[in-house]
Design a protein around this motif. Structure first.
Motif, PDB file in Angstrom:
ATOM      1  N   THR A 168     -15.358  11.799 -19.895  1.00 62.88           N
ATOM      2  CA  THR A 168     -14.755  10.804 -20.780  1.00 62.88           C
ATOM      3  C   THR A 168     -14.777  11.218 -22.250  1.00 62.88           C
ATOM      4  O   THR A 168     -14.223  10.521 -23.097  1.00 62.88           O
ATOM      5  CB  THR A 168     -15.459   9.440 -20.639  1.00 62.88           C
ATOM      6  N   GLY A 169     -15.429  12.332 -22.572  1.00 63.48           N
ATOM      7  CA  GLY A 169     -15.426  12.796 -23.958  1.00 63.48           C
ATOM      8  C   GLY A 169     -16.646  12.403 -24.749  1.00 63.48           C
ATOM      9  O   GLY A 169     -16.568  12.205 -25.968  1.00 63.48           O
ATOM     10  N   LYS A 170     -17.796  12.299 -24.097  1.00 62.33           N
ATOM     11  CA  LYS A 170     -19.011  11.885 -24.793  1.00 62.33           C
ATOM     12  C   LYS A 170     -19.421  12.889 -25.871  1.00 62.33           C
ATOM     13  O   LYS A 170     -19.851  12.501 -26.954  1.00 62.33           O
ATOM     14  CB  LYS A 170     -20.145  11.672 -23.779  1.00 62.33           C
ATOM     15  N   GLU A 171     -19.279  14.181 -25.565  1.00 60.62           N
ATOM     16  CA  GLU A 171     -19.653  15.191 -26.567  1.00 60.62           C
ATOM     17  C   GLU A 171     -18.706  15.163 -27.763  1.00 60.62           C
ATOM     18  O   GLU A 171     -19.129  15.391 -28.901  1.00 60.62           O
ATOM     19  CB  GLU A 171     -19.662  16.583 -25.945  1.00 60.62           C
ATOM     20  N   MET A 172     -17.453  14.880 -27.537  1.00 56.33           N
ATOM     21  CA  MET A 172     -16.506  14.787 -28.647  1.00 56.33           C
ATOM     22  C   MET A 172     -16.878  13.657 -29.594  1.00 56.33           C
ATOM     23  O   MET A 172     -16.737  13.780 -30.812  1.00 56.33           O
ATOM     24  CB  MET A 172     -15.085  14.582 -28.099  1.00 56.33           C
ATOM     25  N   ILE A 173     -17.343  12.544 -29.036  1.00 51.90           N
ATOM     26  CA  ILE A 173     -17.771  11.424 -29.880  1.00 51.90           C
ATOM     27  C   ILE A 173     -19.022  11.807 -30.665  1.00 51.90           C
ATOM     28  O   ILE A 173     -19.159  11.481 -31.852  1.00 51.90           O
ATOM     29  CB  ILE A 173     -18.011  10.175 -29.015  1.00 51.90           C
ATOM     30  N   ALA A 174     -19.941  12.537 -30.018  1.00 55.90           N
ATOM     31  CA  ALA A 174     -21.132  13.016 -30.723  1.00 55.90           C
ATOM     32  C   ALA A 174     -20.727  13.943 -31.869  1.00 55.90           C
ATOM     33  O   ALA A 174     -21.299  13.875 -32.978  1.00 55.90           O
ATOM     34  CB  ALA A 174     -22.058  13.743 -29.748  1.00 55.90           C
ATOM     35  N   LYS A 175     -19.745  14.812 -31.640  1.00 53.92           N
ATOM     36  CA  LYS A 175     -19.272  15.711 -32.693  1.00 53.92           C
ATOM     37  C   LYS A 175     -18.612  14.936 -33.822  1.00 53.92           C
ATOM     38  O   LYS A 175     -18.701  15.318 -34.989  1.00 53.92           O
ATOM     39  CB  LYS A 175     -18.296  16.732 -32.104  1.00 53.92           C
ATOM     40  N   TYR A 176     -17.919  13.844 -33.465  1.00 53.07           N
ATOM     41  CA  TYR A 176     -17.290  13.015 -34.498  1.00 53.07           C
ATOM     42  C   TYR A 176     -18.349  12.412 -35.420  1.00 53.07           C
ATOM     43  O   TYR A 176     -18.213  12.425 -36.643  1.00 53.07           O
ATOM     44  CB  TYR A 176     -16.454  11.913 -33.845  1.00 53.07           C
ATOM     45  N   ILE A 177     -19.419  11.879 -34.825  1.00 52.86           N
ATOM     46  CA  ILE A 177     -20.506  11.323 -35.629  1.00 52.86           C
ATOM     47  C   ILE A 177     -21.104  12.403 -36.522  1.00 52.86           C
ATOM     48  O   ILE A 177     -21.367  12.179 -37.711  1.00 52.86           O
ATOM     49  CB  ILE A 177     -21.590  10.712 -34.716  1.00 52.86           C
ATOM     50  N   TYR A 178     -21.294  13.575 -35.956  1.00 58.85           N
ATOM     51  CA  TYR A 178     -21.851  14.719 -36.700  1.00 58.85           C
ATOM     52  C   TYR A 178     -20.967  15.079 -37.892  1.00 58.85           C
ATOM     53  O   TYR A 178     -21.446  15.240 -39.022  1.00 58.85           O
ATOM     54  CB  TYR A 178     -21.995  15.899 -35.737  1.00 58.85           C
ATOM     55  N   ARG A 179     -19.662  15.188 -37.655  1.00 57.47           N
ATOM     56  CA  ARG A 179     -18.743  15.619 -38.717  1.00 57.47           C
ATOM     57  C   ARG A 179     -18.598  14.582 -39.815  1.00 57.47           C
ATOM     58  O   ARG A 179     -18.208  14.911 -40.936  1.00 57.47           O
ATOM     59  CB  ARG A 179     -17.379  15.947 -38.110  1.00 57.47           C
ATOM     60  N   LYS A 180     -18.895  13.324 -39.524  1.00 59.19           N
ATOM     61  CA  LYS A 180     -18.783  12.267 -40.515  1.00 59.19           C
ATOM     62  C   LYS A 180     -20.093  12.028 -41.276  1.00 59.19           C
ATOM     63  O   LYS A 180     -20.127  11.259 -42.223  1.00 59.19           O
ATOM     64  CB  LYS A 180     -18.355  10.957 -39.828  1.00 59.19           C
ATOM     65  N   SER A 181     -21.168  12.657 -40.831  1.00 58.98           N
ATOM     66  CA  SER A 181     -22.493  12.404 -41.416  1.00 58.98           C
ATOM     67  C   SER A 181     -22.888  13.484 -42.411  1.00 58.98           C
ATOM     68  O   SER A 181     -22.213  14.511 -42.548  1.00 58.98           O
ATOM     69  CB  SER A 181     -23.545  12.326 -40.307  1.00 58.98           C
ATOM     70  N   HIS A 182     -24.015  13.257 -43.102  1.00 59.41           N
ATOM     71  CA  HIS A 182     -24.504  14.264 -44.041  1.00 59.41           C
ATOM     72  C   HIS A 182     -25.079  15.483 -43.321  1.00 59.41           C
ATOM     73  O   HIS A 182     -25.417  16.479 -43.963  1.00 59.41           O
ATOM     74  CB  HIS A 182     -25.566  13.655 -44.969  1.00 59.41           C
TER      75      HIS A 182
END
Length: 444
Positions: A168-182
């Protein structure tokens, strides 16, 4: 230009139209409605040609794609000040006639007053996030809500647990959080806990000192240490052995790690995001997962629904995967209308991963396998009996079966009207929107 919008061009929402060969709108989304200042319910009753005539758009690339029978990319302007770079892709039948047109965009510019600005829409529903080789598509309400939550938590260190079916794309969502964070300037390290042999789990996570055990000829940092300043993504954390869970809990609680064979604690600073396709709480009740660790990693839970419940996302993913794989393999493959419809009707139990693999097979082999469709199965009495017999479990009531038969009849009338939905609606004595509603009902 509104400064907030300019700042978020790379993360902007995307517009979406799926129309028939006459330009009648079959599928759209909320943001498209925003760009023309019209309720989505009203937009779905329109024809793109009418939108141009009434001044909502300065042109229709959808109709241009229908006329040329090829992909068209143009910048169009809306009555609300949006300037949208869009691409219209016609889906052709085997006889070369246009069946459907998918029109999408990923970027826009706007010159709006403060009152008209959709900046909250942009902030709360980043719908299309480009990554190195992936794209997070969020056209459905469920995925928009997930992106909204991700945007709210990126500046915090709270532990996140992403759960949902495989693919379902769980890792992609984790990467999204990563790319938006400090943490975006630090590493993003992913560990598939199901793929690590039990005997090497501690070595991989915590590292070891030279001489800690036979064969340890040099010091090795563990993944927790290597993720310093970034994000450690623990995929399928449900597969982590209980003894390792205890040590991970200690790391989370104290922010330090000790290598195997080491005598000192090393301070660590990384954000931990976990994911699972299993019911962790059920595992806790069975003693298969530590309850204290469960509460530590489940501060912010994010559930990713299966693709079969997100038909709008499916449209975007199909278009993205075809374009991505065409570029990867230097192909120029376009899905036929029949193939596109079949993809929309399939449940995709393997979710986005299965969808991508399937489309890759189509692109590489340039082959479109045809399966028996409902309308073909209903073509004669023998096939009708066969169809009923093999779908008894599916039809929970007489109404379910009648919906399929009704949809079949509607499709035949539309075909007899040369795909003119408005004319078919007049013959059937119902509103055109009722046709789409009845056909959509049988698609689930």
């Amino acid at each position: 230009m509104n400064p907030h919008i300019n700042e978020n061009l790379s993360d902007s929402p995307s517009t979406l139209f799926v129309t028939d060969a006459k330009g009648n709108i079959l599928i759209s989304n909320e943001f498209t409605a925003v760009t023309v200042g019209m309720p989505l319910e009203e937009l779905l009753k329109c024809n793109v040609q009418d939108l141009v005539k009434k001044g909502y758009y300065n042109r229709s690339i959808t109709m241009e794609a229908i006329e040329k029978k090829e992909k068209v990319s143009r910048t169009i302007n809306t009555n609300k000040g949006f300037s949208i770079l869009s691409t219209a892709t016609p889906l052709l039948q085997s006889d070369g006639k246009v069946k459907l047109v998918v029109t999408t965009s990923n970027t826009y510019k706007a010159n709006l007053s403060k009152e008209e600005s959709p900046s909250k829409v942009v902030e709360d529903s980043d719908q299309s996030i480009e990554e190195s080789d992936t794209k997070l598509v969020a056209e459905s309400l469920a995925m928009k809500q997930i992106i909204k939550v991700c945007n709210q938590i990126t500046s915090y260190e709270s532990k996140v647990l992403i759960y949902g079916e495989s693919g379902t794309g769980k890792e992609m969502i984790a990467k999204y959080i990563y790319r938006k964070s400090h943490h975006k300037n630090g590493p993003f390290l992913s560990i598939n806990c199901a793929a690590i042999p039990i005997n090497f789990f501690e070595h991989e996570l915590f590292g070891y000192e030279k001489g800690a055990f036979p064969g340890a000829t040099e010091t090795k940092k563990g993944m927790i240490e290597e993720a310093e300043g970034g994000v450690l993504f623990l995929d399928e954390i449900s597969e982590m052995p209980l003894e390792v869970q205890a040590k991970l809990l200690h790391v989370i609680e104290n922010n330090h790690v000790r290598r195997i064979g080491g005598i000192r604690n090393l301070t660590v600073n990384c954000r931990i995001i976990s994911a699972t396709n299993r019911d962790l709480w059920e595992m806790v009740t069975k003693g298969l997962f530590r309850e204290d660790l469960y509460y530590r990693i489940n501060v912010i839970p994010i559930h990713v629904p299966p693709l079969r419940t997100r038909k709008l996302d499916l449209v975007g993913l199909i278009s993205h995967f075809v374009a991505e794989l065409n570029e990867k393999y230097n192909k120029n493959i376009y899905l036929s209308a029949e193939e596109f419809q079949k993809l929309l009707l399939h449940d995709w139990p393997g979710n986005a991963r299965e969808l991508k693999n399937y489309i890759e097979r189509l692109v590489v082999t340039e082959h479109y396998p045809v399966e028996l469709k409902e309308e073909e199965a209903l073509s004669d009495s023998y096939a009708l009996n066969h169809f009923i017999k093999n779908n008894m479990a599916r039809f929970k009531s007489l109404g379910d079966f009648m919906s399929v038969v009704e949809a079949h009849y509607i499709k035949q009338v539309i075909h007899s009207c040369h795909d003119n939905t408005s004319e078919a609606a007049r013959k059937l004595g119902i509103h055109r929107s009722a046709i789409y509603r009845k056909l959509k009902k049988t698609k689930g």
